[in-house]
Design a protein around this motif. Structure first.
Motif, PDB file in Angstrom:
ATOM      1  N   SER A   6      20.409  -7.864 -51.088  1.00 41.41           N
ATOM      2  CA  SER A   6      19.030  -7.456 -51.400  1.00 41.41           C
ATOM      3  C   SER A   6      18.045  -8.602 -51.163  1.00 41.41           C
ATOM      4  CB  SER A   6      18.937  -7.007 -52.858  1.00 41.41           C
ATOM      5  OG  SER A   6      19.072  -8.123 -53.726  1.00 41.41           O
ATOM      6  N   GLN A   7      16.795  -8.236 -50.962  1.00 41.14           N
ATOM      7  CA  GLN A   7      15.740  -9.246 -50.812  1.00 41.14           C
ATOM      8  C   GLN A   7      15.609 -10.067 -52.088  1.00 41.14           C
ATOM      9  OE1 GLN A   7      14.107 -10.018 -47.870  1.00 41.14           O
ATOM     10  NE2 GLN A   7      13.510 -11.801 -49.072  1.00 41.14           N
ATOM     11  N   ASP A   8      15.858  -9.442 -53.241  1.00 43.77           N
ATOM     12  CA  ASP A   8      15.813 -10.175 -54.509  1.00 43.77           C
ATOM     13  C   ASP A   8      16.855 -11.283 -54.528  1.00 43.77           C
ATOM     14  OD1 ASP A   8      13.715  -8.686 -55.509  1.00 43.77           O
ATOM     15  OD2 ASP A   8      14.999  -7.311 -56.645  1.00 43.77           O
ATOM     16  N   GLN A   9      18.059 -10.975 -54.022  1.00 38.97           N
ATOM     17  CA  GLN A   9      19.121 -11.973 -53.976  1.00 38.97           C
ATOM     18  C   GLN A   9      18.744 -13.112 -53.027  1.00 38.97           C
ATOM     19  OE1 GLN A   9      22.247 -12.269 -55.757  1.00 38.97           O
ATOM     20  NE2 GLN A   9      21.813 -14.271 -54.909  1.00 38.97           N
ATOM     21  N   ILE A  10      18.182 -12.765 -51.881  1.00 42.81           N
ATOM     22  CA  ILE A  10      17.745 -13.778 -50.909  1.00 42.81           C
ATOM     23  C   ILE A  10      16.672 -14.670 -51.540  1.00 42.81           C
ATOM     24  CG2 ILE A  10      16.535 -14.111 -48.714  1.00 42.81           C
ATOM     25  CD1 ILE A  10      18.066 -11.543 -47.744  1.00 42.81           C
ATOM     26  N   ASN A  11      15.729 -14.072 -52.248  1.00 44.76           N
ATOM     27  CA  ASN A  11      14.680 -14.848 -52.921  1.00 44.76           C
ATOM     28  C   ASN A  11      15.261 -15.784 -53.976  1.00 44.76           C
ATOM     29  OD1 ASN A  11      12.772 -13.573 -51.337  1.00 44.76           O
ATOM     30  ND2 ASN A  11      12.216 -12.086 -52.914  1.00 44.76           N
ATOM     31  N   LEU A  12      16.265 -15.317 -54.694  1.00 38.31           N
ATOM     32  CA  LEU A  12      16.934 -16.143 -55.694  1.00 38.31           C
ATOM     33  C   LEU A  12      17.608 -17.346 -55.031  1.00 38.31           C
ATOM     34  CD1 LEU A  12      17.607 -16.224 -58.754  1.00 38.31           C
ATOM     35  CD2 LEU A  12      19.729 -15.041 -58.184  1.00 38.31           C
ATOM     36  N   TRP A  13      18.314 -17.095 -53.923  1.00 40.89           N
ATOM     37  CA  TRP A  13      18.951 -18.189 -53.170  1.00 40.89           C
ATOM     38  C   TRP A  13      17.909 -19.172 -52.665  1.00 40.89           C
ATOM     39  CZ3 TRP A  13      22.324 -14.362 -49.939  1.00 40.89           C
ATOM     40  CH2 TRP A  13      23.478 -14.037 -50.656  1.00 40.89           C
ATOM     41  N   LYS A  16      16.745 -21.517 -55.251  1.00 36.74           N
ATOM     42  CA  LYS A  16      17.769 -22.486 -55.637  1.00 36.74           C
ATOM     43  C   LYS A  16      18.082 -23.484 -54.525  1.00 36.74           C
ATOM     44  CE  LYS A  16      22.293 -22.777 -57.778  1.00 36.74           C
ATOM     45  NZ  LYS A  16      23.420 -22.052 -58.369  1.00 36.74           N
ATOM     46  N   TYR A  17      18.170 -23.009 -53.269  1.00 33.53           N
ATOM     47  CA  TYR A  17      18.620 -23.855 -52.162  1.00 33.53           C
ATOM     48  C   TYR A  17      17.550 -24.156 -51.116  1.00 33.53           C
ATOM     49  CZ  TYR A  17      23.139 -22.402 -54.019  1.00 33.53           C
ATOM     50  OH  TYR A  17      24.196 -22.153 -54.835  1.00 33.53           O
ATOM     51  N   LYS A  18      16.391 -23.543 -51.216  1.00 29.68           N
ATOM     52  CA  LYS A  18      15.255 -23.697 -50.303  1.00 29.68           C
ATOM     53  C   LYS A  18      15.484 -22.955 -48.988  1.00 29.68           C
ATOM     54  CE  LYS A  18      12.063 -27.011 -48.295  1.00 29.68           C
ATOM     55  NZ  LYS A  18      11.849 -28.364 -47.886  1.00 29.68           N
ATOM     56  N   ASP A  19      16.260 -23.522 -48.075  1.00 28.15           N
ATOM     57  CA  ASP A  19      16.477 -22.894 -46.772  1.00 28.15           C
ATOM     58  C   ASP A  19      17.740 -22.043 -46.782  1.00 28.15           C
ATOM     59  OD1 ASP A  19      14.219 -24.117 -45.584  1.00 28.15           O
ATOM     60  OD2 ASP A  19      15.373 -25.936 -45.192  1.00 28.15           O
ATOM     61  N   VAL A  29      27.684 -10.013 -41.055  1.00 35.56           N
ATOM     62  CA  VAL A  29      26.592 -10.917 -41.413  1.00 35.56           C
ATOM     63  C   VAL A  29      27.097 -11.961 -42.400  1.00 35.56           C
ATOM     64  CG1 VAL A  29      24.324 -11.046 -42.523  1.00 35.56           C
ATOM     65  CG2 VAL A  29      24.891  -9.090 -41.098  1.00 35.56           C
ATOM     66  N   ALA A  30      26.612 -13.194 -42.225  1.00 37.14           N
ATOM     67  CA  ALA A  30      26.893 -14.274 -43.170  1.00 37.14           C
ATOM     68  C   ALA A  30      25.567 -14.875 -43.615  1.00 37.14           C
ATOM     69  CB  ALA A  30      27.751 -15.349 -42.520  1.00 37.14           C
ATOM     70  N   TYR A  31      25.462 -15.182 -44.896  1.00 29.68           N
ATOM     71  CA  TYR A  31      24.299 -15.852 -45.455  1.00 29.68           C
ATOM     72  C   TYR A  31      24.752 -17.242 -45.893  1.00 29.68           C
ATOM     73  CZ  TYR A  31      22.167 -11.271 -45.488  1.00 29.68           C
ATOM     74  OH  TYR A  31      21.658 -10.044 -45.110  1.00 29.68           O
ATOM     75  N   LEU A  32      24.055 -18.250 -45.389  1.00 31.41           N
ATOM     76  CA  LEU A  32      24.461 -19.630 -45.634  1.00 31.41           C
ATOM     77  C   LEU A  32      23.285 -20.471 -46.097  1.00 31.41           C
ATOM     78  CD1 LEU A  32      26.440 -20.101 -42.303  1.00 31.41           C
ATOM     79  CD2 LEU A  32      27.409 -19.500 -44.503  1.00 31.41           C
ATOM     80  N   LYS A  33      23.600 -21.490 -46.881  1.00 28.26           N
ATOM     81  CA  LYS A  33      22.604 -22.501 -47.231  1.00 28.26           C
ATOM     82  C   LYS A  33      22.783 -23.677 -46.271  1.00 28.26           C
ATOM     83  CE  LYS A  33      25.534 -24.859 -50.567  1.00 28.26           C
ATOM     84  NZ  LYS A  33      25.631 -25.474 -51.876  1.00 28.26           N
ATOM     85  N   LYS A  34      21.802 -24.566 -46.257  1.00 31.63           N
ATOM     86  CA  LYS A  34      21.881 -25.756 -45.414  1.00 31.63           C
ATOM     87  C   LYS A  34      22.871 -26.740 -46.040  1.00 31.63           C
ATOM     88  CE  LYS A  34      17.947 -27.763 -44.790  1.00 31.63           C
ATOM     89  NZ  LYS A  34      16.737 -28.491 -44.434  1.00 31.63           N
ATOM     90  N   PRO A  35      23.745 -27.356 -45.236  1.00 30.04           N
ATOM     91  CA  PRO A  35      24.696 -28.315 -45.798  1.00 30.04           C
ATOM     92  C   PRO A  35      24.003 -29.609 -46.237  1.00 30.04           C
ATOM     93  CG  PRO A  35      24.891 -28.258 -43.405  1.00 30.04           C
ATOM     94  CD  PRO A  35      23.921 -27.183 -43.796  1.00 30.04           C
ATOM     95  N   ASP A  36      24.493 -30.184 -47.335  1.00 29.13           N
ATOM     96  CA  ASP A  36      23.973 -31.471 -47.786  1.00 29.13           C
ATOM     97  C   ASP A  36      24.910 -32.586 -47.300  1.00 29.13           C
ATOM     98  OD1 ASP A  36      26.209 -31.381 -49.481  1.00 29.13           O
ATOM     99  OD2 ASP A  36      25.041 -30.877 -51.254  1.00 29.13           O
ATOM    100  N   ARG A  37      24.620 -33.814 -47.681  1.00 29.04           N
ATOM    101  CA  ARG A  37      25.422 -34.960 -47.230  1.00 29.04           C
ATOM    102  C   ARG A  37      26.881 -34.866 -47.662  1.00 29.04           C
ATOM    103  NH1 ARG A  37      22.040 -40.320 -48.514  1.00 29.04           N
ATOM    104  NH2 ARG A  37      20.659 -38.918 -49.585  1.00 29.04           N
ATOM    105  N   LYS A  38      27.113 -34.400 -48.884  1.00 27.86           N
ATOM    106  CA  LYS A  38      28.495 -34.281 -49.376  1.00 27.86           C
ATOM    107  C   LYS A  38      29.292 -33.314 -48.510  1.00 27.86           C
ATOM    108  CE  LYS A  38      28.650 -35.075 -54.282  1.00 27.86           C
ATOM    109  NZ  LYS A  38      28.597 -34.465 -55.598  1.00 27.86           N
ATOM    110  N   CYS A  62      29.000 -23.694 -47.472  1.00 33.15           N
ATOM    111  CA  CYS A  62      27.604 -23.240 -47.405  1.00 33.15           C
ATOM    112  C   CYS A  62      27.489 -21.732 -47.598  1.00 33.15           C
ATOM    113  CB  CYS A  62      26.990 -23.651 -46.065  1.00 33.15           C
ATOM    114  SG  CYS A  62      26.812 -25.430 -45.909  1.00 33.15           S
ATOM    115  N   TRP A  63      28.613 -21.048 -47.704  1.00 29.80           N
ATOM    116  CA  TRP A  63      28.665 -19.591 -47.832  1.00 29.80           C
ATOM    117  C   TRP A  63      27.969 -19.139 -49.106  1.00 29.80           C
ATOM    118  CZ3 TRP A  63      30.541 -15.912 -44.544  1.00 29.80           C
ATOM    119  CH2 TRP A  63      30.733 -14.627 -45.056  1.00 29.80           C
ATOM    120  N   LEU A  64      27.063 -18.191 -48.961  1.00 32.33           N
ATOM    121  CA  LEU A  64      26.404 -17.578 -50.116  1.00 32.33           C
ATOM    122  C   LEU A  64      26.809 -16.119 -50.272  1.00 32.33           C
ATOM    123  CD1 LEU A  64      22.825 -19.046 -49.634  1.00 32.33           C
ATOM    124  CD2 LEU A  64      24.568 -19.782 -51.273  1.00 32.33           C
ATOM    125  N   GLY A  65      27.060 -15.456 -49.155  1.00 35.99           N
ATOM    126  CA  GLY A  65      27.436 -14.053 -49.209  1.00 35.99           C
ATOM    127  C   GLY A  65      27.554 -13.485 -47.813  1.00 35.99           C
TER     128      GLY A  65
END
Length: 98
Positions: A6-13, A16-19, A29-38, A62-65
């Motif tokens: 849902s768009q609500d879930q995307i907005n929540l991510w 929390k994670y910005k991008d 479909v895969a939804y991912l956050k941007k990887p950090d240094r770790k 980086c997997w979110l859903g």
């Protein structure tokens, strides 16, 4: 099985994670956050003996859903792997000798 997010879930991510990124491979479909240094450090360390491990570590950490087949079926994984490097944002730096 195409997992609907849902768009609500995307907005929540995003809060929390910005991008947040959506990668589509055929009907999956895969939804991912941007990887950090770790995550980048772990991926780089894992790839010393097996270059494919870099993409796997990035994807799993980086997997979110999305559709689990992307993580488990090689053809989908390889499709996503072609886009993994685009998740890594590198800013341009300048070196000036003084």
């Amino acid at each position: 099985m195409n997992t609907q997010i849902s768009q609500d879930q995307i907005n929540l991510w995003k809060s929390k994670y910005k991008d947040i990124f959506k990668i589509t491979v055929e009907d999956k479909v895969a939804y991912l956050k941007k990887p950090d240094r770790k995550i980048l450090a772990a991926a780089t360390a894992a790839s010393t003996n097996n270059p494919m491990k870099f993409n796997e570590v990035i994807l799993l950490n980086c997997w979110l859903g999305g559709d689990e087949e992307i993580k488990t079926e090689d053809s989908y994984f390889l499709g996503v792997s072609a886009k993994i490097n685009e998740l890594i944002e590198v800013k341009q730096a300048e070196l000036e000798k003084l």
